[in-house]
Design a protein around this motif. Structure first.
Motif, PDB file in Angstrom:
ATOM      1  N   ALA A 208       3.601  14.818   3.072  1.00  0.00           N
ATOM      2  CA  ALA A 208       2.963  13.507   2.937  1.00  0.00           C
ATOM      3  C   ALA A 208       1.868  13.543   1.877  1.00  0.00           C
ATOM      4  O   ALA A 208       1.695  12.577   1.119  1.00  0.00           O
ATOM      5  N   GLU A 209       1.128  14.638   1.795  1.00  0.00           N
ATOM      6  CA  GLU A 209       0.090  14.762   0.767  1.00  0.00           C
ATOM      7  C   GLU A 209       0.709  14.753  -0.627  1.00  0.00           C
ATOM      8  O   GLU A 209       0.116  14.182  -1.565  1.00  0.00           O
ATOM      9  N   ARG A 210       1.865  15.374  -0.789  1.00  0.00           N
ATOM     10  CA  ARG A 210       2.545  15.349  -2.091  1.00  0.00           C
ATOM     11  C   ARG A 210       2.988  13.933  -2.435  1.00  0.00           C
ATOM     12  O   ARG A 210       2.901  13.503  -3.597  1.00  0.00           O
ATOM     13  N   LEU A 211       3.471  13.189  -1.430  1.00  0.00           N
ATOM     14  CA  LEU A 211       3.881  11.801  -1.665  1.00  0.00           C
ATOM     15  C   LEU A 211       2.677  10.911  -1.967  1.00  0.00           C
ATOM     16  O   LEU A 211       2.779   9.947  -2.730  1.00  0.00           O
ATOM     17  N   ALA A 212       1.530  11.249  -1.369  1.00  0.00           N
ATOM     18  CA  ALA A 212       0.346  10.409  -1.486  1.00  0.00           C
ATOM     19  C   ALA A 212      -0.255  10.400  -2.889  1.00  0.00           C
ATOM     20  O   ALA A 212      -1.008   9.485  -3.232  1.00  0.00           O
ATOM     21  N   VAL A 213       0.057  11.403  -3.698  1.00  0.00           N
ATOM     22  CA  VAL A 213      -0.562  11.466  -5.025  1.00  0.00           C
ATOM     23  C   VAL A 213       0.130  10.554  -6.032  1.00  0.00           C
ATOM     24  O   VAL A 213      -0.426  10.278  -7.095  1.00  0.00           O
ATOM     25  N   PHE A 214       1.302  10.067  -5.693  1.00  0.00           N
ATOM     26  CA  PHE A 214       2.030   9.229  -6.643  1.00  0.00           C
ATOM     27  C   PHE A 214       1.427   7.830  -6.709  1.00  0.00           C
ATOM     28  O   PHE A 214       0.771   7.362  -5.771  1.00  0.00           O
ATOM     29  N   ASP A 215       1.651   7.167  -7.825  1.00  0.00           N
ATOM     30  CA  ASP A 215       1.182   5.803  -8.029  1.00  0.00           C
ATOM     31  C   ASP A 215       1.692   4.912  -6.901  1.00  0.00           C
ATOM     32  O   ASP A 215       2.893   4.848  -6.636  1.00  0.00           O
ATOM     33  N   ALA A 216       0.770   4.218  -6.213  1.00  0.00           N
ATOM     34  CA  ALA A 216       1.133   3.448  -5.027  1.00  0.00           C
ATOM     35  C   ALA A 216       2.159   2.350  -5.305  1.00  0.00           C
ATOM     36  O   ALA A 216       3.138   2.209  -4.558  1.00  0.00           O
ATOM     37  N   PRO A 217       1.989   1.535  -6.377  1.00  0.00           N
ATOM     38  CA  PRO A 217       3.009   0.518  -6.649  1.00  0.00           C
ATOM     39  C   PRO A 217       4.385   1.126  -6.966  1.00  0.00           C
ATOM     40  O   PRO A 217       5.418   0.580  -6.569  1.00  0.00           O
ATOM     41  N   ALA A 218       4.393   2.266  -7.662  1.00  0.00           N
ATOM     42  CA  ALA A 218       5.668   2.912  -7.963  1.00  0.00           C
ATOM     43  C   ALA A 218       6.326   3.446  -6.692  1.00  0.00           C
ATOM     44  O   ALA A 218       7.537   3.352  -6.515  1.00  0.00           O
ATOM     45  N   ALA A 220       5.859   2.238  -3.657  1.00  0.00           N
ATOM     46  CA  ALA A 220       6.308   1.068  -2.899  1.00  0.00           C
ATOM     47  C   ALA A 220       7.618   0.521  -3.471  1.00  0.00           C
ATOM     48  O   ALA A 220       8.541   0.173  -2.716  1.00  0.00           O
ATOM     49  N   ALA A 221       7.709   0.460  -4.810  1.00  0.00           N
ATOM     50  CA  ALA A 221       8.930  -0.040  -5.440  1.00  0.00           C
ATOM     51  C   ALA A 221      10.102   0.905  -5.199  1.00  0.00           C
ATOM     52  O   ALA A 221      11.242   0.472  -5.003  1.00  0.00           O
ATOM     53  N   THR A 222       9.825   2.211  -5.215  1.00  0.00           N
ATOM     54  CA  THR A 222      10.866   3.202  -4.953  1.00  0.00           C
ATOM     55  C   THR A 222      11.424   3.037  -3.548  1.00  0.00           C
ATOM     56  O   THR A 222      12.648   3.007  -3.336  1.00  0.00           O
ATOM     57  N   LYS A 223      10.531   2.899  -2.577  1.00  0.00           N
ATOM     58  CA  LYS A 223      10.985   2.767  -1.189  1.00  0.00           C
ATOM     59  C   LYS A 223      11.723   1.450  -0.978  1.00  0.00           C
ATOM     60  O   LYS A 223      12.768   1.409  -0.324  1.00  0.00           O
ATOM     61  N   ARG A 224      11.193   0.383  -1.535  1.00  0.00           N
ATOM     62  CA  ARG A 224      11.841  -0.920  -1.388  1.00  0.00           C
ATOM     63  C   ARG A 224      13.246  -0.907  -2.007  1.00  0.00           C
ATOM     64  O   ARG A 224      14.216  -1.374  -1.409  1.00  0.00           O
ATOM     65  N   LEU A 225      13.363  -0.345  -3.206  1.00  0.00           N
ATOM     66  CA  LEU A 225      14.667  -0.283  -3.868  1.00  0.00           C
ATOM     67  C   LEU A 225      15.627   0.625  -3.111  1.00  0.00           C
ATOM     68  O   LEU A 225      16.813   0.316  -2.974  1.00  0.00           O
ATOM     69  N   ALA A 240      20.130  -4.715  -8.722  1.00  0.00           N
ATOM     70  CA  ALA A 240      18.838  -4.569  -8.050  1.00  0.00           C
ATOM     71  C   ALA A 240      18.005  -3.490  -8.728  1.00  0.00           C
ATOM     72  O   ALA A 240      16.786  -3.634  -8.895  1.00  0.00           O
ATOM     73  N   SER A 241      18.658  -2.412  -9.133  1.00  0.00           N
ATOM     74  CA  SER A 241      17.957  -1.333  -9.820  1.00  0.00           C
ATOM     75  C   SER A 241      17.417  -1.803 -11.169  1.00  0.00           C
ATOM     76  O   SER A 241      16.294  -1.451 -11.566  1.00  0.00           O
ATOM     77  N   LEU A 242      18.213  -2.604 -11.881  1.00  0.00           N
ATOM     78  CA  LEU A 242      17.768  -3.145 -13.166  1.00  0.00           C
ATOM     79  C   LEU A 242      16.554  -4.040 -12.975  1.00  0.00           C
ATOM     80  O   LEU A 242      15.585  -3.960 -13.745  1.00  0.00           O
ATOM     81  N   ASP A 243      16.582  -4.878 -11.943  1.00  0.00           N
ATOM     82  CA  ASP A 243      15.443  -5.759 -11.672  1.00  0.00           C
ATOM     83  C   ASP A 243      14.172  -4.946 -11.454  1.00  0.00           C
ATOM     84  O   ASP A 243      13.101  -5.289 -11.973  1.00  0.00           O
ATOM     85  N   THR A 244      14.289  -3.872 -10.667  1.00  0.00           N
ATOM     86  CA  THR A 244      13.120  -3.038 -10.401  1.00  0.00           C
ATOM     87  C   THR A 244      12.645  -2.336 -11.661  1.00  0.00           C
ATOM     88  O   THR A 244      11.443  -2.226 -11.917  1.00  0.00           O
ATOM     89  N   ASN A 245      13.588  -1.859 -12.467  1.00  0.00           N
ATOM     90  CA  ASN A 245      13.241  -1.201 -13.721  1.00  0.00           C
ATOM     91  C   ASN A 245      12.441  -2.129 -14.627  1.00  0.00           C
ATOM     92  O   ASN A 245      11.390  -1.754 -15.174  1.00  0.00           O
ATOM     93  N   LEU A 246      12.920  -3.371 -14.777  1.00  0.00           N
ATOM     94  CA  LEU A 246      12.235  -4.331 -15.634  1.00  0.00           C
ATOM     95  C   LEU A 246      10.881  -4.712 -15.062  1.00  0.00           C
ATOM     96  O   LEU A 246       9.899  -4.866 -15.802  1.00  0.00           O
ATOM     97  N   MET A 247      10.815  -4.868 -13.736  1.00  0.00           N
ATOM     98  CA  MET A 247       9.554  -5.232 -13.089  1.00  0.00           C
ATOM     99  C   MET A 247       8.510  -4.147 -13.312  1.00  0.00           C
ATOM    100  O   MET A 247       7.352  -4.437 -13.648  1.00  0.00           O
ATOM    101  N   MET A 248       8.891  -2.882 -13.143  1.00  0.00           N
ATOM    102  CA  MET A 248       7.930  -1.795 -13.279  1.00  0.00           C
ATOM    103  C   MET A 248       7.520  -1.606 -14.731  1.00  0.00           C
ATOM    104  O   MET A 248       6.355  -1.265 -15.014  1.00  0.00           O
ATOM    105  N   ARG A 249       8.430  -1.834 -15.680  1.00  0.00           N
ATOM    106  CA  ARG A 249       8.054  -1.758 -17.093  1.00  0.00           C
ATOM    107  C   ARG A 249       7.006  -2.817 -17.433  1.00  0.00           C
ATOM    108  O   ARG A 249       6.013  -2.551 -18.116  1.00  0.00           O
ATOM    109  N   SER A 250       7.220  -4.028 -16.922  1.00  0.00           N
ATOM    110  CA  SER A 250       6.278  -5.110 -17.156  1.00  0.00           C
ATOM    111  C   SER A 250       4.941  -4.808 -16.492  1.00  0.00           C
ATOM    112  O   SER A 250       3.872  -5.046 -17.066  1.00  0.00           O
TER     113      SER A 250
END
Length: 259
Positions: A208-218, A220-225, A240-250
């Motif tokens: 969990a500590e290793r997971l906690a260091v990652f960017d929170a929005p990224a 959240a998007a990873t888990k949601r996708l 759906a993957s393309l939508d997430t890719n574009l959203m995170m780039r923006s």
């Protein structure tokens, strides 16, 4: 953040550890514990200081499933018996909705949940273990679905099970009711690690500590996708993957411009 008699809550830096605390009942899920666990998961998800969650059980077991002793028999007769029966039916319905909401929330919250399961994880307890995003199993783990042996159905917990193992393995687990040990759970893909019981919680917290260091929005998007694409046809999953890719780039571009 408040612990209750049935659920202990502890923060280890950015990791929130939730420990089911009914060891004398093998952490069986009564209404109090189920409500407390659902609320604690939702509260942790809203808390910006919490980046990951660990779910564990106190004593010698993870969770023995539903506390069937919470619903007693009926000894009265006549109108009183009918009233009791109606009350019990409503209580059972309310409990089913509560249980469904608890199992649903694991995939709805943005924070990753790492389970730490040892001893008995039966029925609803097995369902909780599988609902976690990752699972560390202690060597003493016995994970199973014995409901059919008691004339009932592993209903609510079946949805996650069927999605995580092959159909034949899932049917074997719910029909024969035989418990899988830790190594069997690992082989079936139900667990990510098998460690000694006394190392289990620290191992889960470490992940969990290793997971906690990652960017929170990224994260959240990873888990949601992840949960979106798991059951979509290939083309819809790619969309759906393309939508997430574009959203995170923006999103990254907007954050860069704000700096």
């Amino acid at each position: 953040m408040t612990s209750t008699d049935s659920l202990l809550i502890e923060d280890r830096a950015a990791v929130r550890v939730l420990t089911m605390n009914r060891p004398d009942k093998r952490n069986a899920l009564n209404n109090e514990l189920t409500h407390a666990l659902l609320a604690a998961l939702q509260t942790a998800d809203r808390d910006p200081s919490v980046k990951a969650i660990v779910l564990a059980g106190a004593g010698k077991s993870f969770c023995a499933g539903a506390d069937v002793n919470e619903f007693g028999g009926f000894v009265n007769s006549g109108d009183s018996a009918n009233a009791n029966a109606n009350s019990a039916a409503q209580a059972a319905l309310d409990r089913a909705h509560l249980t469904t909401n608890l199992h649903r929330v694991f995939s709805q919250i943005a924070k990753p949940v790492v389970g730490a399961a040892h001893g008995y994880a039966m029925g609803g307890g097995a369902g909780l273990a599988l609902a976690c995003d990752m699972l560390v199993a202690g060597v003493s783990l016995k994970l199973g679905y014995p409901e059919l042996k008691h004339g009932i159905v592993a209903a609510i917990v079946m949805a996650n099970l069927v999605r995580q193992v092959g159909r034949k393995a899932a049917f074997e687990l719910v029909s024969l009711g035989e418990a899988a040990d830790a190594q069997r759970a690992l082989a079936l893909g139900l667990a990510n690690r098998v460690v000694a019981d006394d190392a289990m919680l620290d191992t889960a917290v470490g992940i969990a500590e290793r997971l906690a260091v990652f960017d929170a929005p990224a994260m959240a998007a990873t888990k949601r996708l992840f949960h979106r694409v798991a059951d979509l046809p290939l083309q819809q999953a790619l969309d759906a993957s393309l939508d997430t890719n574009l959203m995170m780039r923006s999103f990254r571009k907007e954050r860069a411009n704000d700096k």
